[in-house]
Design a protein around this motif. Structure first.
Motif, mmCIF file in Angstrom:
data_model
loop_
_atom_site.group_PDB
_atom_site.id
_atom_site.type_symbol
_atom_site.label_atom_id
_atom_site.label_comp_id
_atom_site.label_asym_id
_atom_site.label_seq_id
_atom_site.Cartn_x
_atom_site.Cartn_y
_atom_site.Cartn_z
ATOM 1 N N MET A 147 0.829 -1.210 0.000
ATOM 2 C CA MET A 147 0.000 0.000 0.000
ATOM 3 C C MET A 147 0.862 1.259 0.000
ATOM 4 N N LYS A 148 1.896 1.265 0.827
ATOM 5 C CA LYS A 148 2.747 2.445 0.917
ATOM 6 C C LYS A 148 3.583 2.632 -0.343
ATOM 7 N N LYS A 149 4.017 1.534 -0.934
ATOM 8 C CA LYS A 149 4.791 1.623 -2.170
ATOM 9 C C LYS A 149 3.936 2.220 -3.279
ATOM 10 N N ALA A 150 2.687 1.757 -3.369
ATOM 11 C CA ALA A 150 1.772 2.287 -4.379
ATOM 12 C C ALA A 150 1.463 3.753 -4.106
ATOM 13 N N SER A 151 1.269 4.081 -2.826
ATOM 14 C CA SER A 151 0.970 5.460 -2.451
ATOM 15 C C SER A 151 2.113 6.395 -2.839
ATOM 16 N N ALA A 152 3.347 5.941 -2.624
ATOM 17 C CA ALA A 152 4.515 6.765 -2.945
ATOM 18 C C ALA A 152 4.620 7.045 -4.442
ATOM 19 N N LYS A 153 4.120 6.124 -5.260
ATOM 20 C CA LYS A 153 4.184 6.309 -6.710
ATOM 21 C C LYS A 153 3.254 7.419 -7.184
ATOM 22 N N MET A 154 2.328 7.834 -6.330
ATOM 23 C CA MET A 154 1.432 8.929 -6.718
ATOM 24 C C MET A 154 2.160 10.264 -6.730
ATOM 25 N N ASP A 155 3.173 10.401 -5.882
ATOM 26 C CA ASP A 155 3.840 11.696 -5.704
ATOM 27 C C ASP A 155 4.483 12.250 -6.979
ATOM 28 N N PRO A 156 5.304 11.456 -7.714
ATOM 29 C CA PRO A 156 5.899 12.021 -8.929
ATOM 30 C C PRO A 156 4.863 12.367 -9.996
ATOM 31 N N VAL A 157 3.783 11.601 -10.044
ATOM 32 C CA VAL A 157 2.733 11.896 -11.025
ATOM 33 C C VAL A 157 2.034 13.205 -10.665
ATOM 34 N N LEU A 158 1.704 13.357 -9.383
ATOM 35 C CA LEU A 158 1.068 14.602 -8.940
ATOM 36 C C LEU A 158 1.983 15.797 -9.167
ATOM 37 N N ALA A 159 3.266 15.623 -8.894
ATOM 38 C CA ALA A 159 4.226 16.718 -9.079
ATOM 39 C C ALA A 159 4.288 17.123 -10.555
ATOM 40 N N ALA A 160 4.301 16.130 -11.435
ATOM 41 C CA ALA A 160 4.360 16.421 -12.869
ATOM 42 C C ALA A 160 3.087 17.119 -13.339
ATOM 43 N N PHE A 161 1.938 16.631 -12.882
ATOM 44 C CA PHE A 161 0.671 17.273 -13.250
ATOM 45 C C PHE A 161 0.633 18.719 -12.750
ATOM 46 N N LYS A 162 1.091 18.936 -11.523
ATOM 47 C CA LYS A 162 1.072 20.281 -10.959
ATOM 48 C C LYS A 162 1.971 21.219 -11.759
ATOM 49 N N ASP A 163 3.152 20.730 -12.139
ATOM 50 C CA ASP A 163 4.062 21.542 -12.948
ATOM 51 C C ASP A 163 3.403 21.994 -14.245
ATOM 52 N N GLN A 164 2.737 21.057 -14.902
ATOM 53 C CA GLN A 164 2.122 21.380 -16.184
ATOM 54 C C GLN A 164 0.958 22.359 -16.021
ATOM 55 N N VAL A 165 0.189 22.150 -14.957
ATOM 56 C CA VAL A 165 -0.942 23.047 -14.701
ATOM 57 C C VAL A 165 -0.448 24.466 -14.417
ATOM 58 N N LEU A 166 0.582 24.583 -13.585
ATOM 59 C CA LEU A 166 1.129 25.904 -13.254
ATOM 60 C C LEU A 166 1.722 26.580 -14.485
ATOM 61 N N TYR A 167 2.426 25.802 -15.285
ATOM 62 C CA TYR A 167 3.044 26.364 -16.487
ATOM 63 C C TYR A 167 1.980 26.870 -17.449
ATOM 64 N N LEU A 168 0.957 26.053 -17.628
ATOM 65 C CA LEU A 168 -0.107 26.426 -18.559
ATOM 66 C C LEU A 168 -0.893 27.630 -18.046
ATOM 67 N N LYS A 169 -1.047 27.716 -16.739
ATOM 68 C CA LYS A 169 -1.795 28.824 -16.141
ATOM 69 C C LYS A 169 -1.196 30.173 -16.525
ATOM 70 N N HIS A 170 0.124 30.241 -16.591
ATOM 71 C CA HIS A 170 0.798 31.507 -16.867
ATOM 72 C C HIS A 170 1.269 31.642 -18.315
ATOM 73 N N ASN A 171 0.928 30.657 -19.116
ATOM 74 C CA ASN A 171 1.321 30.705 -20.529
ATOM 75 C C ASN A 171 0.191 30.174 -21.397
ATOM 76 N N LEU A 172 -0.922 30.891 -21.394
ATOM 77 C CA LEU A 172 -2.095 30.432 -22.140
ATOM 78 C C LEU A 172 -1.949 30.746 -23.631
ATOM 79 N N ASN A 173 -1.121 29.926 -24.281
ATOM 80 C CA ASN A 173 -0.971 30.067 -25.733
ATOM 81 C C ASN A 173 -0.683 28.703 -26.348
#
Length: 213
Positions: A147-173
């Motif tokens: 369970m903990k191993k699977a839970s830890a695998k969520m972190d890099p995915v969430l970090a990547a999604f957050k990066d893309q969302v933040l980047y897109l937020k300030h660069n709407l083109n």
């Protein structure tokens, strides 16, 4: 199971700010021992992981659709990714909370079991109970690691999604949308790994629940 879920829901309102010891004591007076509570919480954790697995898969598909931008409102693309990120983050938090609740009752159960073993006058029964405790703890440790191993695998995915969302937020083109494609391979790989670990953890949960019934 429905009877237990109802009792747990009602008691959670009473003991939200109370101690777990009082909670378990009250549950036992109502006819629910720690083993039954553990099985219920493992089932809940399993369900939350199933939901998280589906959410991350859906988020990846949404990400692909945004990367394949072919016109339309750029802000709408951002909102799509942001919604998926926030939902994924919420699912991840639920998984973590459920794992913690499993650990809490498991610790209480094993402590009680170990203490009660010392009360046997029969050495045969004491050894038998100790062997069962050891076996149950072994299966539990295997489950909680998965369970903990699977839970830890969520972190890099969430970090990547957050990066893309933040980047897109300030660069709407359109150029910003195109730049997201470079991260698609990494995110796809991370999500694939996450889903595999989630499936392993879910299988461990199913197997563990069977041993408690």
């Amino acid at each position: 199971m429905k009877r237990l879920v109802l009792a747990v829901t009602l008691l959670s309102l009473v003991f939200t700010m109370g101690c777990q010891k009082a909670y378990y004591s009250t549950m036992e007076k109502m006819g629910y021992d720690k083993r039954e509570i553990l099985a219920d919480r493992v089932e809940n954790a399993r369900e939350s992981q199933e939901e998280a697995k589906e959410q991350f898969a859906n988020a990846l598909e949404r990400y692909k659709s945004v990367v394949s931008f072919d016109g339309g409102e750029l802000e709408e693309k951002y909102n799509i990714l942001n919604d998926e990120y926030e939902t994924s983050e919420s699912r991840a938090e639920e998984v973590r909370d459920r794992i913690e609740s499993v650990e809490d009752v498991a610790e209480a159960l094993f402590d009680e079991w170990a203490e009660e073993i010392t009360q046997y006058s029969s050495s045969k029964l004491r050894r038998d109970s100790q062997n069962k405790l050891t076996a149950t703890k072994g299966r539990y440790n295997k489950l909680i690691r998965a369970m903990k191993k699977a839970s830890a695998k969520m972190d890099p995915v969430l970090a990547a999604f957050k990066d893309q969302v933040l980047y897109l937020k300030h660069n709407l083109n359109a150029k910003a949308i195109a730049s997201l494609e470079g991260e698609l391979t990494t995110i796809r790989s991370d999500v694939s790994t996450l889903i595999k670990e989630m499936e392993r953890s879910i299988a461990e949960a199913d197997a563990f629940i069977k041993t408690l019934k």
